[in-house]
Design an enzyme around this catalytic site. Sequence first.
Site, mmCIF file in Angstrom:
data_model
loop_
_atom_site.group_PDB
_atom_site.id
_atom_site.type_symbol
_atom_site.label_atom_id
_atom_site.label_comp_id
_atom_site.label_asym_id
_atom_site.label_seq_id
_atom_site.Cartn_x
_atom_site.Cartn_y
_atom_site.Cartn_z
ATOM 1 C CB VAL A 1 38.714 47.126 -1.680
ATOM 2 C CG1 VAL A 1 39.248 45.699 -1.703
ATOM 3 C CG2 VAL A 1 39.181 47.827 -0.419
ATOM 4 C CB THR B 1 38.831 43.465 2.058
ATOM 5 O OG1 THR B 1 37.698 44.056 1.421
ATOM 6 C CG2 THR B 1 39.753 42.859 1.015
ATOM 7 C CE LYS C 1 38.537 46.372 8.979
ATOM 8 N NZ LYS C 1 39.267 47.639 9.007
ATOM 9 C CB VAL D 1 44.821 40.863 9.661
ATOM 10 C CG1 VAL D 1 45.902 41.119 10.708
ATOM 11 C CG2 VAL D 1 43.560 40.354 10.335
ATOM 12 C CB THR E 1 51.782 43.874 5.398
ATOM 13 O OG1 THR E 1 51.938 45.100 4.682
ATOM 14 C CG2 THR E 1 53.016 43.617 6.245
ATOM 15 N N GLY F 1 43.237 58.457 3.390
ATOM 16 C CA GLY F 1 42.355 57.329 3.061
ATOM 17 C C GLY F 1 42.537 56.151 4.003
ATOM 18 C CG ASP G 1 40.398 48.919 12.213
ATOM 19 O OD1 ASP G 1 39.736 48.509 11.248
ATOM 20 O OD2 ASP G 1 41.645 48.925 12.233
ATOM 21 C CE LYS H 1 42.671 46.328 10.701
ATOM 22 N NZ LYS H 1 43.243 47.675 10.665
ATOM 23 N N GLY I 1 45.171 50.775 2.084
ATOM 24 C CA GLY I 1 45.532 51.390 0.802
ATOM 25 C C GLY I 1 44.997 50.551 -0.355
HETATM 26 N N1 HSE Z 1 41.174 52.128 9.330
HETATM 27 C C1 HSE Z 1 42.124 51.076 9.210
HETATM 28 C C2 HSE Z 1 43.478 51.567 9.729
HETATM 29 C C3 HSE Z 1 42.226 50.647 7.771
HETATM 30 O O1 HSE Z 1 43.606 52.762 9.982
HETATM 31 O O2 HSE Z 1 44.370 50.762 9.920
HETATM 32 C C4 HSE Z 1 42.610 49.244 7.540
HETATM 33 O O3 HSE Z 1 41.815 48.306 8.190
#
Ligand code: HSE
Length: 320
Positions: A16, A114, A116, A143, A147, A196, A210, A214, A300
């Site tokens: 990042v 970035t 969380k 989040v 986008t 990735g 995760d 979010k 990404g």
């Molecule tokens: N591991 C997360 C995903 C990456 O797969 O959406 C972005 O937060």
Amino acid sequence: MTSSQMKVLVIGFGTVGKGFFELLYRKRNVLSLNNVSINEIVDMKYGYIKNPGNDVIKEVEGGKIFPKEDVLSVIKESDADIVCEFTWLDLKTAEPAYSHIKTALQLGKHVITTNKGPPALKYKELVTLANKNHVKFLMKGTVMAGTPSYNLLELVPGAEVRSVRGIMNGTTNYILTSMENGKSFSSALREAQELGYAEADPTNDVDGLDAAAKVTIISHILGWKHEFSDVKIKGIRDVTPEQAKEKTKLIAYADEQSIYVKPLKLERNDILSGVSGVTNAIEIDTDTLGKIFSAGPGAGKVQTAQAVLTDLVTITKGAK
Ligand code: HSE
């Protein structure tokens, strides 16, 4: 602060951090951000880099090591206006990012993250601190990367949110889509890791943590009372290939009363049922427009750097 020079300190120079460095210098002219410069970088592996040159990424990737410094001391001694916090995720303590962000805000520096952890676990405390010090604490990259997601609401002033529903984890959506197409859970997870997308600890993806982080962050931003520990979480480990074929998706949902993450079988005409692969999507139900929808990449290098740039522009606009 004036619209003159704005100095940035970057904490964490992994994917990042490097992505943001490259994107800022690529887009500076077009965004009239020539007054913004990255003056300091501090990273666990590479050390402390003062006044990084254009070829800093080449230098560190070529093995150049800079002096090691304590990150909190760097923040305290820095004259940066903006601190960009890109360290690793810890959903139990939010550290070390929490201490970095708190220190920066206490010193009257804007913060973009970035990560969380701090916004999911410590949102109210950190936003209160930011307000007290007349600076911003921004987190778009947490989040759906760059986008548009919750920030769409800036375009519809006054719209009241009734509920939010989405596919907010790319790894699990990739796994479910692959299972739908006949692949096994484990080979799909391996592919998501290779792309990735998966977290360093993919159990955070697979077990729904995760996505829970979010949806908690969105809930905090909307001013709802849910905490991360309130989220009812169920991941995708028990989803069968048959259920995946029947459009079972990992759905993150919140309204004022409830908040959850769980696999749900969607109707074929549900807009979220057509969201496949690593794509993320959000549907926001509002009182004025009804449902609005956005979909796109949720992770990404450039995609996350775009989110940081979005937050940076919010700060620079406010400073003018
Ligand atoms: N591991 C997360 C995903 C990456 O797969 O959406 C972005 O937060």
